[in-house]
Scaffold this motif. Structure first.
Motif, PDB file in Angstrom:
ATOM      1  N   ASN A 146       1.913   3.347   3.703  1.00  9.44           N
ATOM      2  CA  ASN A 146       1.924   2.056   3.166  1.00  9.44           C
ATOM      3  C   ASN A 146       0.307   1.411   3.145  1.00  9.44           C
ATOM      4  O   ASN A 146       0.204   0.517   2.133  1.00  9.44           O
ATOM      5  N   GLU A 178       9.897   2.263   0.168  1.00  6.57           N
ATOM      6  CA  GLU A 178      11.287   1.607   0.434  1.00  6.57           C
ATOM      7  C   GLU A 178      11.811   2.073   1.708  1.00  6.57           C
ATOM      8  O   GLU A 178      12.699   1.184   2.406  1.00  6.57           O
ATOM      9  N   ASN A 179      11.735   3.500   2.090  1.00  3.56           N
ATOM     10  CA  ASN A 179      12.215   3.833   3.313  1.00  3.56           C
ATOM     11  C   ASN A 179      11.726   3.248   4.550  1.00  3.56           C
ATOM     12  O   ASN A 179      12.152   3.173   5.439  1.00  3.56           O
ATOM     13  N   ASN A 237      10.548   0.218   4.488  1.00  2.00           N
ATOM     14  CA  ASN A 237      11.062  -1.019   4.419  1.00  2.00           C
ATOM     15  C   ASN A 237      12.316  -1.099   5.132  1.00  2.00           C
ATOM     16  O   ASN A 237      12.785  -2.339   6.068  1.00  2.00           O
ATOM     17  N   LYS A 238      13.161  -0.092   4.889  1.00  2.00           N
ATOM     18  CA  LYS A 238      14.493   0.288   5.278  1.00  2.00           C
ATOM     19  C   LYS A 238      14.419   0.330   6.798  1.00  2.00           C
ATOM     20  O   LYS A 238      15.306  -0.102   7.769  1.00  2.00           O
TER      21      LYS A 238
END
Length: 191
Positions: free
Chosen positions: A108, A2-3, A5-6
């Motif tokens: 990832n 998630e980090n 992607n942000k």
């Protein structure tokens, strides 16, 4: 994840939301320089996150911005593109990762590898399969294990996909190997 992607979205947003074209070129150039510096210190995760942001469709369509980059930035960007290319399952990145220790790998990609291993291969392949196609991962050549419900010699057998388990263990070993690596940074008082 998630980090990552942000962070990638932030990179793309910083470029796209810069209204002045000269400033946009400068912002793009700074992100390319930052990715180069991440590569130099072997922070592959940060470098790849920046590259994902730079390859975002909203950024890629800014052709005049890329054309306005200095030659050195254009050349650095091309090199980074080759290194972060997903061709042959990130072969260029994987080769560089082997040669650069210690490093911070692209997490990832490990998650993607594990997801493909899990989704693409059964843990216990069906022995009654009528599919003519071979399974994506070979099954174990170990002796069959009798089914608990059987009581005679012609019992159904179970086979465990040990190749899949070995592949998963290989990824976890890479994670553990990285965890024990130590970086040796020099103190820079200006920073």
């Amino acid at each position: 994840m998630e980090n990552s992607n942000k962070f990638s979205t932030w990179v793309a947003a910083e470029i796209v939301l810069t209204p002045n074209s000269k400033e946009r070129v400068a912002v793009l150039s700074r992100f390319i320089d930052l990715a180069v510096q991440c590569r130099k210190i072997r922070s592959w995760n940060a470098m790849m996150d920046i590259m994902v942001g730079l390859q975002h469709p909203s950024v890629k369509r800014l052709g005049s911005t890329f054309e306005g980059l200095p030659r050195s930035s254009q050349q650095a960007y091309r090199q980074l593109l080759m290194l972060s290319s997903y061709d042959k399952n990130y072969a260029a990145y994987r080769e560089h990762l082997k040669l650069s220790k210690p490093s911070i790998p692209y997490v990832n990609l490990w998650l993607k590898d594990l997801a493909y291993m899990e989704e693409g291969n059964k843990l216990m392949p069906s022995s009654t399969s009528t599919s003519p196609a071979a399974p994506p991962v070979p099954t174990s050549a170990s002796a069959p294990v009798p089914s608990p419900s059987s009581s005679s010699g012609n019992a159904a057998t179970l086979s465990v996909n040990t190749y899949k388990l070995k592949c998963i263990c290989k990824v976890f070993k890479q994670v553990l190997d990285v965890k024990v690596m130590k970086f040796k940074f020099k103190y820079v008082p200006q920073v």
